[in-house]
Scaffold this motif. Structure first.
Motif, PDB file in Angstrom:
ATOM      1  N   ARG A 104     -81.404  40.233  21.255  1.00 23.05           N
ATOM      2  CA  ARG A 104     -81.818  41.107  22.348  1.00 23.05           C
ATOM      3  C   ARG A 104     -80.612  41.535  23.181  1.00 23.05           C
ATOM      4  NH1 ARG A 104     -85.243  41.466  19.310  1.00 23.05           N
ATOM      5  NH2 ARG A 104     -87.469  41.047  19.634  1.00 23.05           N
ATOM      6  N   LYS A 105     -80.718  42.771  23.737  1.00 19.88           N
ATOM      7  CA  LYS A 105     -79.614  43.322  24.533  1.00 19.88           C
ATOM      8  C   LYS A 105     -79.350  42.429  25.752  1.00 19.88           C
ATOM      9  CE  LYS A 105     -78.190  47.626  26.635  1.00 19.88           C
ATOM     10  NZ  LYS A 105     -78.664  48.816  27.321  1.00 19.88           N
ATOM     11  N   ALA A 106     -78.105  42.082  25.961  1.00 23.46           N
ATOM     12  CA  ALA A 106     -77.743  41.242  27.113  1.00 23.46           C
ATOM     13  C   ALA A 106     -76.608  41.915  27.873  1.00 23.46           C
ATOM     14  CB  ALA A 106     -77.320  39.861  26.647  1.00 23.46           C
ATOM     15  N   GLU A 107     -76.741  41.979  29.183  1.00 23.23           N
ATOM     16  CA  GLU A 107     -75.726  42.627  30.029  1.00 23.23           C
ATOM     17  C   GLU A 107     -75.149  41.599  30.984  1.00 23.23           C
ATOM     18  OE1 GLU A 107     -74.737  45.778  30.248  1.00 23.23           O
ATOM     19  OE2 GLU A 107     -76.293  46.921  29.180  1.00 23.23           O
ATOM     20  N   GLU A 108     -73.803  41.586  31.065  1.00 25.19           N
ATOM     21  CA  GLU A 108     -73.166  40.736  32.075  1.00 25.19           C
ATOM     22  C   GLU A 108     -73.174  41.521  33.379  1.00 25.19           C
ATOM     23  OE1 GLU A 108     -69.466  38.851  30.692  1.00 25.19           O
ATOM     24  OE2 GLU A 108     -68.791  39.277  32.740  1.00 25.19           O
ATOM     25  N   VAL A 109     -73.819  40.993  34.420  1.00 30.72           N
ATOM     26  CA  VAL A 109     -73.964  41.781  35.652  1.00 30.72           C
ATOM     27  C   VAL A 109     -73.159  41.223  36.832  1.00 30.72           C
ATOM     28  CG1 VAL A 109     -76.245  42.665  35.002  1.00 30.72           C
ATOM     29  CG2 VAL A 109     -76.075  40.553  36.352  1.00 30.72           C
ATOM     30  N   GLY A 110     -72.565  40.069  36.665  1.00 34.65           N
ATOM     31  CA  GLY A 110     -71.804  39.533  37.789  1.00 34.65           C
ATOM     32  C   GLY A 110     -71.248  38.158  37.484  1.00 34.65           C
ATOM     33  N   THR A 111     -70.536  37.608  38.464  1.00 37.28           N
ATOM     34  CA  THR A 111     -69.942  36.277  38.334  1.00 37.28           C
ATOM     35  C   THR A 111     -70.318  35.451  39.552  1.00 37.28           C
ATOM     36  OG1 THR A 111     -68.032  37.278  37.229  1.00 37.28           O
ATOM     37  CG2 THR A 111     -67.739  35.036  38.034  1.00 37.28           C
ATOM     38  N   LEU A 112     -70.821  34.266  39.314  1.00 39.47           N
ATOM     39  CA  LEU A 112     -71.077  33.337  40.412  1.00 39.47           C
ATOM     40  C   LEU A 112     -69.868  32.420  40.517  1.00 39.47           C
ATOM     41  CD1 LEU A 112     -73.108  32.063  42.479  1.00 39.47           C
ATOM     42  CD2 LEU A 112     -73.658  30.430  40.674  1.00 39.47           C
ATOM     43  N   THR A 113     -69.255  32.377  41.688  1.00 36.04           N
ATOM     44  CA  THR A 113     -68.071  31.529  41.858  1.00 36.04           C
ATOM     45  C   THR A 113     -68.342  30.476  42.923  1.00 36.04           C
ATOM     46  OG1 THR A 113     -66.705  33.436  41.303  1.00 36.04           O
ATOM     47  CG2 THR A 113     -65.580  31.560  42.302  1.00 36.04           C
ATOM     48  N   ALA A 114     -68.165  29.217  42.542  1.00 38.78           N
ATOM     49  CA  ALA A 114     -68.325  28.107  43.496  1.00 38.78           C
ATOM     50  C   ALA A 114     -66.954  27.752  44.028  1.00 38.78           C
ATOM     51  CB  ALA A 114     -68.948  26.907  42.808  1.00 38.78           C
ATOM     52  N   THR A 115     -66.791  27.871  45.351  1.00 38.11           N
ATOM     53  CA  THR A 115     -65.482  27.596  45.946  1.00 38.11           C
ATOM     54  C   THR A 115     -65.494  26.341  46.805  1.00 38.11           C
ATOM     55  OG1 THR A 115     -66.068  29.044  47.769  1.00 38.11           O
ATOM     56  CG2 THR A 115     -64.760  30.020  46.004  1.00 38.11           C
ATOM     57  N   GLN A 116     -66.687  25.838  47.098  1.00 33.03           N
ATOM     58  CA  GLN A 116     -66.773  24.681  47.996  1.00 33.03           C
ATOM     59  C   GLN A 116     -67.999  23.854  47.642  1.00 33.03           C
ATOM     60  OE1 GLN A 116     -67.307  25.851  52.075  1.00 33.03           O
ATOM     61  NE2 GLN A 116     -66.663  23.869  52.872  1.00 33.03           N
ATOM     62  N   ILE A 117     -67.828  22.543  47.625  1.00 31.17           N
ATOM     63  CA  ILE A 117     -68.975  21.653  47.424  1.00 31.17           C
ATOM     64  C   ILE A 117     -69.196  20.908  48.731  1.00 31.17           C
ATOM     65  CG2 ILE A 117     -69.889  19.659  46.158  1.00 31.17           C
ATOM     66  CD1 ILE A 117     -69.625  21.939  44.250  1.00 31.17           C
ATOM     67  N   ILE A 118     -70.436  20.949  49.214  1.00 30.36           N
ATOM     68  CA  ILE A 118     -70.771  20.314  50.493  1.00 30.36           C
ATOM     69  C   ILE A 118     -71.848  19.268  50.220  1.00 30.36           C
ATOM     70  CG2 ILE A 118     -71.662  20.748  52.833  1.00 30.36           C
ATOM     71  CD1 ILE A 118     -70.801  23.695  52.450  1.00 30.36           C
ATOM     72  N   PRO A 119     -71.700  18.045  50.749  1.00 26.79           N
ATOM     73  CA  PRO A 119     -72.761  17.048  50.515  1.00 26.79           C
ATOM     74  C   PRO A 119     -74.102  17.570  51.029  1.00 26.79           C
ATOM     75  CG  PRO A 119     -70.859  16.053  51.598  1.00 26.79           C
ATOM     76  CD  PRO A 119     -70.626  17.528  51.598  1.00 26.79           C
ATOM     77  N   GLU A 120     -75.171  17.178  50.341  1.00 31.74           N
ATOM     78  CA  GLU A 120     -76.468  17.776  50.620  1.00 31.74           C
ATOM     79  C   GLU A 120     -77.062  17.390  51.978  1.00 31.74           C
ATOM     80  OE1 GLU A 120     -79.654  16.656  48.017  1.00 31.74           O
ATOM     81  OE2 GLU A 120     -80.727  18.493  48.449  1.00 31.74           O
ATOM     82  N   ASP A 121     -76.792  16.137  52.424  1.00 32.37           N
ATOM     83  CA  ASP A 121     -77.523  15.603  53.582  1.00 32.37           C
ATOM     84  C   ASP A 121     -77.643  16.587  54.744  1.00 32.37           C
ATOM     85  OD1 ASP A 121     -77.065  13.607  51.858  1.00 32.37           O
ATOM     86  OD2 ASP A 121     -76.503  12.092  53.343  1.00 32.37           O
TER      87      ASP A 121
END
Ligand code: HEM
Length: 263
Positions: free
Chosen positions: A191-208
């Protein structure tokens, strides 16, 4: 949402278990909840998991699966599998898919289908995935058993400290006749697949006390141009996530609410 630009996103990496003390090496399914805010403030929320298809065809069957797996009756799961043969494929995936060394190596899939409307008003039924930009390394079972209980969390904290981590957002278009209402049925790979963007994680923060704690990653929160399809799951999920959100944010001792929290 797809106009070129940079849009803020916050998300939560997770293990698919209701047990907050579960060991990372003991939970087969990994996920991500993500909220992207568009230029006009509209939000796109999505919660995705790493299997390529869902274990069952309908929300009712998922309810029965959870009931059977929590049952003390040793026959309950056998009876469930007899009535829902589609679960066998998921069992095969769970046995054979590699246990990767990092959330950054996971492909996270929407599994549910949604409808995109383009600028000309044409509709396309789609599913989307966050595709890793680094190769996966598989952890051998005996090595997995020795890993720290929170090895995935520790790994992603260290990795993002060393540099941004990204996934490509890929949208797959259904062909007419593809099973759009059943997430247990993957679409053919051509099936046709399109790349539409990039998700970039720059910071990890504890969930609490982090910014995601008070977000309900309700998959029906969608911007203009994206709507739910004939797939019955998102509506069922929306109802269940609201109940869950209310329960977990009410655990005021271990999970205090932040001021100004919104659902
Ligand atoms: C009828 C089917 C389903 C039910 C009843 C259900 C139920 C739930 C519930 C109760 C939560 C916790 C929500 C919260 O406390 O905020 C949750 C979280 C989640 N679900 Fe589902 N789920 C379903 C299907 C799916 C599917 C099809 C996917 C992915 C393709 C998925 C991915 C996730 C993810 C990634 C999270 C974690 C989100 C977060 O971090 O807040 N679920 N689900």
């Amino acid at each position: 949402m797809f106009a070129p630009g940079k849009y803020p996103a916050v998300g939560r990496l997770n293990l698919a278990t209701p047990d907050p003390t579960a060991r990372d090496a003991a939970v087969r399914v990994r996920g991500i909840g993500i909220q992207i805010t568009g230029a006009d403030g509209q939000q796109w929320r999505s919660a995705m998991i790493d299997p390529p298809f869902f274990p069952v065809s309908t929300p009712q069957a998922f309810y029965e699966l959870l009931t059977a797996s929590a049952s003390k009756d040793p026959e309950a799961m056998k009876r469930f599998a007899g009535a829902h043969p589609e679960i066998a494929a998921f069992g095969e995936w769970a046995k054979s898919a590699p246990w990767t060394a990092s959330y950054a190596q996971e492909r996270f899939n929407s599994l549910n289908s949604f409808v995109f409307t383009n600028a000309a008003g044409t509709e396309h039924t789609v599913r989307w995935s966050l595709v890793p930009t680094i190769a996966a390394t598989a952890i051998a079972p005996d090595d997995l058993a020795k890993r720290d209980a929170d090895f995935l969390e520790q790994e992603i904290v260290e990795r993002v400290k060393a540099g941004p981590v990204s996934w490509k957002l890929v949208v797959t278009l259904a062909n007419p006749g593809d099973p759009t209402a059943d997430p247990s049925k993957p679409w053919p790979t051509d099936r046709k697949a399109e790349e539409v963007g990039t998700l970039t994680a720059t910071q990890i923060i504890p969930e609490d006390h982090g910014p995601c704690r008070d977000i309900n990653f309700d998959p029906t929160v969608l911007p203009d141009g994206i709507r739910t399809s004939d797939d019955p799951f998102p509506a069922a999920r929306s109802a269940a996530y609201a109940v869950s959100f209310d329960r977990r944010t009410a655990e005021s001792g271990s999970y205090p609410r932040q001021q100004g929290a919104t659902r």
